[in-house]
Motif scaffolding. Structure first.
Motif, PDB file in Angstrom:
ATOM      1  N   UNK A  95      83.363  91.843  48.816  1.00  0.00           N
ATOM      2  CA  UNK A  95      84.213  93.289  49.168  1.00  0.00           C
ATOM      3  C   UNK A  95      83.338  94.577  49.244  1.00  0.00           C
ATOM      4  N   UNK A  96      84.124  95.156  50.023  1.00  0.00           N
ATOM      5  CA  UNK A  96      83.262  96.707  50.202  1.00  0.00           C
ATOM      6  C   UNK A  96      84.301  97.782  50.118  1.00  0.00           C
ATOM      7  N   UNK A  97      83.915  98.814  49.519  1.00  0.00           N
ATOM      8  CA  UNK A  97      84.855  99.851  48.907  1.00  0.00           C
ATOM      9  C   UNK A  97      84.220 101.365  49.414  1.00  0.00           C
ATOM     10  N   UNK A  98      85.006 102.083  49.989  1.00  0.00           N
ATOM     11  CA  UNK A  98      84.483 103.491  50.249  1.00  0.00           C
ATOM     12  C   UNK A  98      85.181 104.317  49.223  1.00  0.00           C
ATOM     13  N   UNK A  99      84.343 105.179  48.642  1.00  0.00           N
ATOM     14  CA  UNK A  99      84.810 105.964  47.523  1.00  0.00           C
ATOM     15  C   UNK A  99      84.856 107.454  48.336  1.00  0.00           C
ATOM     16  N   UNK A 100      85.815 108.132  48.499  1.00  0.00           N
ATOM     17  CA  UNK A 100      85.926 109.518  49.149  1.00  0.00           C
ATOM     18  C   UNK A 100      85.327 110.555  48.230  1.00  0.00           C
ATOM     19  N   UNK A 101      84.899 111.627  49.061  1.00  0.00           N
ATOM     20  CA  UNK A 101      84.428 112.874  48.176  1.00  0.00           C
ATOM     21  C   UNK A 101      85.592 113.201  47.178  1.00  0.00           C
ATOM     22  N   UNK A 102      84.917 113.800  46.097  1.00  0.00           N
ATOM     23  CA  UNK A 102      85.847 114.293  44.950  1.00  0.00           C
ATOM     24  C   UNK A 102      86.725 113.217  44.417  1.00  0.00           C
ATOM     25  N   UNK A 103      86.732 111.893  44.773  1.00  0.00           N
ATOM     26  CA  UNK A 103      87.504 111.039  43.928  1.00  0.00           C
ATOM     27  C   UNK A 103      86.724 110.607  42.556  1.00  0.00           C
ATOM     28  N   UNK A 104      87.220 110.693  41.430  1.00  0.00           N
ATOM     29  CA  UNK A 104      86.986 110.127  40.375  1.00  0.00           C
ATOM     30  C   UNK A 104      86.839 108.919  40.316  1.00  0.00           C
ATOM     31  N   UNK A 105      85.611 108.121  39.909  1.00  0.00           N
ATOM     32  CA  UNK A 105      85.491 106.609  39.833  1.00  0.00           C
ATOM     33  C   UNK A 105      84.638 106.136  38.721  1.00  0.00           C
ATOM     34  N   UNK A 106      85.031 105.117  38.492  1.00  0.00           N
ATOM     35  CA  UNK A 106      84.386 104.512  37.179  1.00  0.00           C
ATOM     36  C   UNK A 106      84.386 102.830  37.680  1.00  0.00           C
ATOM     37  N   UNK A 107      83.245 102.462  37.352  1.00  0.00           N
ATOM     38  CA  UNK A 107      83.084 100.971  37.691  1.00  0.00           C
ATOM     39  C   UNK A 107      82.739 100.103  36.491  1.00  0.00           C
ATOM     40  N   UNK A 108      83.465  98.759  36.208  1.00  0.00           N
ATOM     41  CA  UNK A 108      83.358  97.988  34.933  1.00  0.00           C
ATOM     42  C   UNK A 108      83.118  96.556  35.363  1.00  0.00           C
ATOM     43  N   UNK A 109      82.182  95.964  35.065  1.00  0.00           N
ATOM     44  CA  UNK A 109      82.235  94.492  35.152  1.00  0.00           C
ATOM     45  C   UNK A 109      82.968  93.748  34.429  1.00  0.00           C
ATOM     46  N   UNK A 110      84.118  93.094  34.893  1.00  0.00           N
ATOM     47  CA  UNK A 110      85.137  92.453  34.034  1.00  0.00           C
ATOM     48  C   UNK A 110      84.959  90.931  34.204  1.00  0.00           C
ATOM     49  N   UNK A 111      83.731  90.679  34.780  1.00  0.00           N
ATOM     50  CA  UNK A 111      83.644  89.150  34.881  1.00  0.00           C
ATOM     51  C   UNK A 111      82.887  88.833  33.601  1.00  0.00           C
ATOM     52  N   UNK A 112      82.425  87.485  33.810  1.00  0.00           N
ATOM     53  CA  UNK A 112      81.588  86.768  32.736  1.00  0.00           C
ATOM     54  C   UNK A 112      80.087  87.026  33.061  1.00  0.00           C
ATOM     55  N   UNK A 113      79.559  87.030  34.013  1.00  0.00           N
ATOM     56  CA  UNK A 113      78.317  86.848  34.643  1.00  0.00           C
ATOM     57  C   UNK A 113      77.816  88.326  35.133  1.00  0.00           C
ATOM     58  N   UNK A 114      76.489  88.368  35.344  1.00  0.00           N
ATOM     59  CA  UNK A 114      76.094  89.709  35.886  1.00  0.00           C
ATOM     60  C   UNK A 114      76.731  90.013  37.411  1.00  0.00           C
ATOM     61  N   UNK A 115      77.078  91.252  37.400  1.00  0.00           N
ATOM     62  CA  UNK A 115      77.515  91.899  38.819  1.00  0.00           C
ATOM     63  C   UNK A 115      76.524  92.527  39.428  1.00  0.00           C
ATOM     64  N   UNK A 116      76.360  92.443  40.777  1.00  0.00           N
ATOM     65  CA  UNK A 116      75.115  93.038  41.535  1.00  0.00           C
ATOM     66  C   UNK A 116      76.001  93.533  43.011  1.00  0.00           C
ATOM     67  N   UNK A 117      75.626  95.009  42.940  1.00  0.00           N
ATOM     68  CA  UNK A 117      76.248  95.732  43.959  1.00  0.00           C
ATOM     69  C   UNK A 117      75.420  96.521  44.796  1.00  0.00           C
ATOM     70  N   UNK A 118      75.267  96.976  46.050  1.00  0.00           N
ATOM     71  CA  UNK A 118      74.502  97.487  46.830  1.00  0.00           C
ATOM     72  C   UNK A 118      75.629  98.915  46.965  1.00  0.00           C
ATOM     73  N   UNK A 119      74.898 100.134  47.128  1.00  0.00           N
ATOM     74  CA  UNK A 119      75.512 101.690  47.501  1.00  0.00           C
ATOM     75  C   UNK A 119      74.810 102.342  48.096  1.00  0.00           C
ATOM     76  N   UNK A 120      75.467 103.081  48.839  1.00  0.00           N
ATOM     77  CA  UNK A 120      74.872 104.155  49.622  1.00  0.00           C
ATOM     78  C   UNK A 120      75.613 105.456  49.435  1.00  0.00           C
ATOM     79  N   UNK A 121      75.127 106.526  49.310  1.00  0.00           N
ATOM     80  CA  UNK A 121      75.962 107.949  49.443  1.00  0.00           C
ATOM     81  C   UNK A 121      75.482 108.812  50.563  1.00  0.00           C
ATOM     82  N   UNK A 122      76.365 109.412  51.232  1.00  0.00           N
ATOM     83  CA  UNK A 122      76.174 110.356  52.207  1.00  0.00           C
ATOM     84  C   UNK A 122      77.333 111.337  52.489  1.00  0.00           C
ATOM     85  N   UNK A 123      77.007 112.423  52.929  1.00  0.00           N
ATOM     86  CA  UNK A 123      75.789 113.174  53.080  1.00  0.00           C
ATOM     87  C   UNK A 123      75.203 113.404  51.779  1.00  0.00           C
ATOM     88  N   UNK A 124      73.946 113.980  51.836  1.00  0.00           N
ATOM     89  CA  UNK A 124      73.175 114.390  50.573  1.00  0.00           C
ATOM     90  C   UNK A 124      74.012 115.684  49.989  1.00  0.00           C
TER      91      UNK A 124
END
Length: 152
Positions: A95-124
């Motif tokens: 799954x991929x997700x876009x978090x728009x500018x100014x949207x509050x967000x909080x990420x939680x691992x709700x699974x049993x194993x380790x989660x691995x995510x790749x992220x990118x933020x733009x513009x600076x």
């Protein structure tokens, strides 16, 4: 050669920068293991920054928002829940997700194993200290934030 010197010298010569996540120190200020791999500091890039995130079961990245940047996430492994302005969104591998500018967000691992995510933020953001606005208590407030670099 360190991640910082590899990226910086590559950018000056016009060659692509390769930065290994294992060469980057983990940052735990906001939660989990965040490693900024490509940034103005590591690769002299000018349009944004990105990296990888590892979250153990039950770990989270504290709620925050970005006043200047969109955030792009791609889930490699694990079962996650992202809260977007208080609304939960379930995320699974692929799954991929876009978090728009100014949207509050909080990420939680709700699974049993380790989660691995790749992220990118733009513009600076105009300055690195303006890039994140924290809206809840941080898991490791004594730790400095990731050193992204860029305009100062």
């Amino acid at each position: 050669m360190t991640a910082e010197t590899t990226g910086a010298s590559a950018a000056k010569t016009g060659k692509p920068a390769v930065v290994k996540a294992s060469d980057v120190a983990p940052n735990r200020r906001r939660g989990g293991d965040i490693r900024v791999t490509l940034s103005p500091k590591t690769a002299s890039c000018t349009s944004g920054f990105g990296g990888v995130l590892y979250l153990k079961s039950g770990e989270f990245v504290a709620e925050h928002y970005h006043p200047y940047s969109e955030e792009f996430l791609h889930v490699i492994a694990g079962e996650l829940e992202m809260s977007l302005d208080g609304e939960p969104v379930r995320l699974s591998p692929g799954d991929s997700l876009l978090v728009p500018i100014n949207v509050r967000h909080r990420l939680v691992n709700v699974g049993e194993g380790e989660a691995h995510v790749v992220f990118h933020l733009s513009p600076l953001a105009p300055r690195p200290d303006l890039g994140h606005v924290d809206t809840e208590r941080l898991p490791a407030p004594q730790e400095a934030g990731p050193q992204v670099g860029g305009p100062s």
